[in-house]
Design a protein around this motif. Sequence first.
Motif, short mmCIF file in Angstrom:
data_model
loop_
_atom_site.label_atom_id
_atom_site.label_comp_id
_atom_site.label_asym_id
_atom_site.label_seq_id
_atom_site.Cartn_x
_atom_site.Cartn_y
_atom_site.Cartn_z
N VAL A 1 0.51 -3.77 -7.76
CA VAL A 1 0.70 -2.34 -7.90
C VAL A 1 1.97 -1.94 -7.18
O VAL A 1 2.06 -2.04 -5.96
CB VAL A 1 -0.52 -1.58 -7.33
CG1 VAL A 1 -0.34 -0.09 -7.50
CG2 VAL A 1 -1.78 -2.04 -8.01
N SER A 2 2.96 -1.50 -7.93
CA SER A 2 4.25 -1.18 -7.32
C SER A 2 4.26 0.28 -6.90
O SER A 2 3.30 1.01 -7.08
CB SER A 2 5.37 -1.45 -8.32
OG SER A 2 5.11 -0.70 -9.49
N GLY B 1 2.45 2.87 -10.96
CA GLY B 1 1.76 2.08 -9.94
C GLY B 1 0.81 2.93 -9.13
O GLY B 1 -0.32 2.51 -8.83
#
Length: 459
Positions: free
Chosen positions: A186-187, A192
Motif C-alpha cells: 500500500v503506497s 493507496g
Amino acid sequence: MLKIILPTVMLLPTALLSPPKFLWTNTTAYSFLIAALSLQWLLPTYYPYKCLTQWTGINQISSPLLVLSCWLLPLMIMASQNHLQQEPMPRKRIFISTLIMVQPFILLAFSATELALFYISFEATLIPTLILITRWGNQPERLSAGIYLLFYTLISSLPLLIAIMHLYVKIGTLHLPTLELTHPAVSNTWTGVMTGLALLLAFMVKAPLYGLHLWLPKAHVEAPIAGSMLLAALLLKLGGYGIMRVTLLMGPLSNTLHYPFLTLALWGALMTSSTCLRQPDLKSLIAYSSVSHMGLVIAAGMIQTHWSFSGAMILMISHGLTSSMLFCLANTNYERTHSRILLLTRGLQPLLPLMATWWLLANLTNMALPPTTNLMAELTIMITLFNWSAFTIILTGIATLLTASYTLFMLLMTQRGPTPSHITSMQNSTTREHLLMALHIIPMFLLILKPELISGIPL
C-alpha cells in the motif's frame, strides 16, 4: 493445529448424541480437555511460527488469543445452563451446537496465514452469533439488534474483500509470512490510502471504533449470556487482531489514515466512559466500557511500535477475561431479579455476600488496579501514545479517571444502598456460578505472575 480443531469439531456429535442426563457434563468436560490441550501453544519459541501447516500457523500474537478462545468455550456452556433449564432437550442441543460451531471459525481466524481464509472465517463467525442473538435473546428488540450487527459487519467487510482481491492481483500471493517480506503493497498515493482504509474499516467496525460502535450495546443487551461472553471476549478481539495483522502489511501508514482513527479511538474512549456514568442499564454499561477499552487497543495498533503492540495484546487478553466475567455477574443478577436496570437491582451485598466478593474483584480488574495485567497494558499503551505525541496524555488520563469512576459507580449501585422493596426473596448463589467466576479470575491472577506469555513479544 488439527489436534485442537478436530476435537472441537467432534464436540458437535457429542452435543447432539449425548444422553440427556450427561449432556452438560460431557460437553463441558470435553471442552475443558480441549482448553487444557491448547495451553501448549503458550510455550515460547524462537521461530516466528509454530505448528505451521499450509494455511495455518501460530505466532506470538495469535497464540494467547487462541488459548483464550479455547478457554472460554466451556465457560460459555457453563454460564448458559440456568436459562436453558426450561427448554426442551432438542433446543438445548441446538444451542450448544451453535456455540460449538463458532469455535472452529474463531480458531481458524486467529491462526490463518492465508488472507483469504482469514476473511472467510472472520465472516463465518457472524452467522452463529446472529443465530444466538435472534433466537435466544430475551426481548423482541433482539431482531433489530441482529439486523444492526449483520449490516454493520457486512457493509464494512465488503471493501475488505475487494482490497484483499486487489492485493492478490497486485502481488500474486495472500500468504501472510510472504506478504510481510515483500515491500509494503500500500503506497502513499490517494488510491493507496483508499486501499488502506478498505483494509482497516472492517476491523474498525468489529473492534469497534467510536462512531461505528452502535451495534455493540444493542447486540450485547439483547444477547443471551453466552452470546454476550462470545461477543465481548472473542469477536471484539478479532477486530484488534485484524488491525495488528493488516497494519504490518501496509508499511508506515500515511498521516491521512493515522490521525482520524487515532483521534476517534481516544476521543471515543473518553466519550463512552462518560456515557457509562449515566447508564441505567447494567449490560449496556459493560458493553460501553468494552468500547472504551478497545479504543486504546485501536490507538495502539495504529502507531505500530513494538511497545504498543505488546500493550494491545495484553489489554485484549485481560479485557477478554474481565468483561466476560462482568457479563456473567450481570447475568446472575438478571436471572434472580429479571431486570437489568441498576435502580431495581440495588443493595445485593447483604443478600448474596459471596457474589459481592466476585463483583469487587471483577470491578477492580476492570478499572486497572495494580498489579493486574490491565494496568500493565494501559500504562504500556499510554507510554507509547505519549512518546508518539505528548498531547494524548490528556485524553488517556481523563479516560482512565472516568473508567475508575464508572466502575466504582457500577459496584456501588449493584452492591450498596437500600434493597428495593420488591425484592423479597432471592435464590442463593450456586456452586456453578462461583466456579464460573473463579475460572475467569484465576487465569487473571496467574497472568500477573508471568505477563510475558500474553505480551506478543517473541521470548
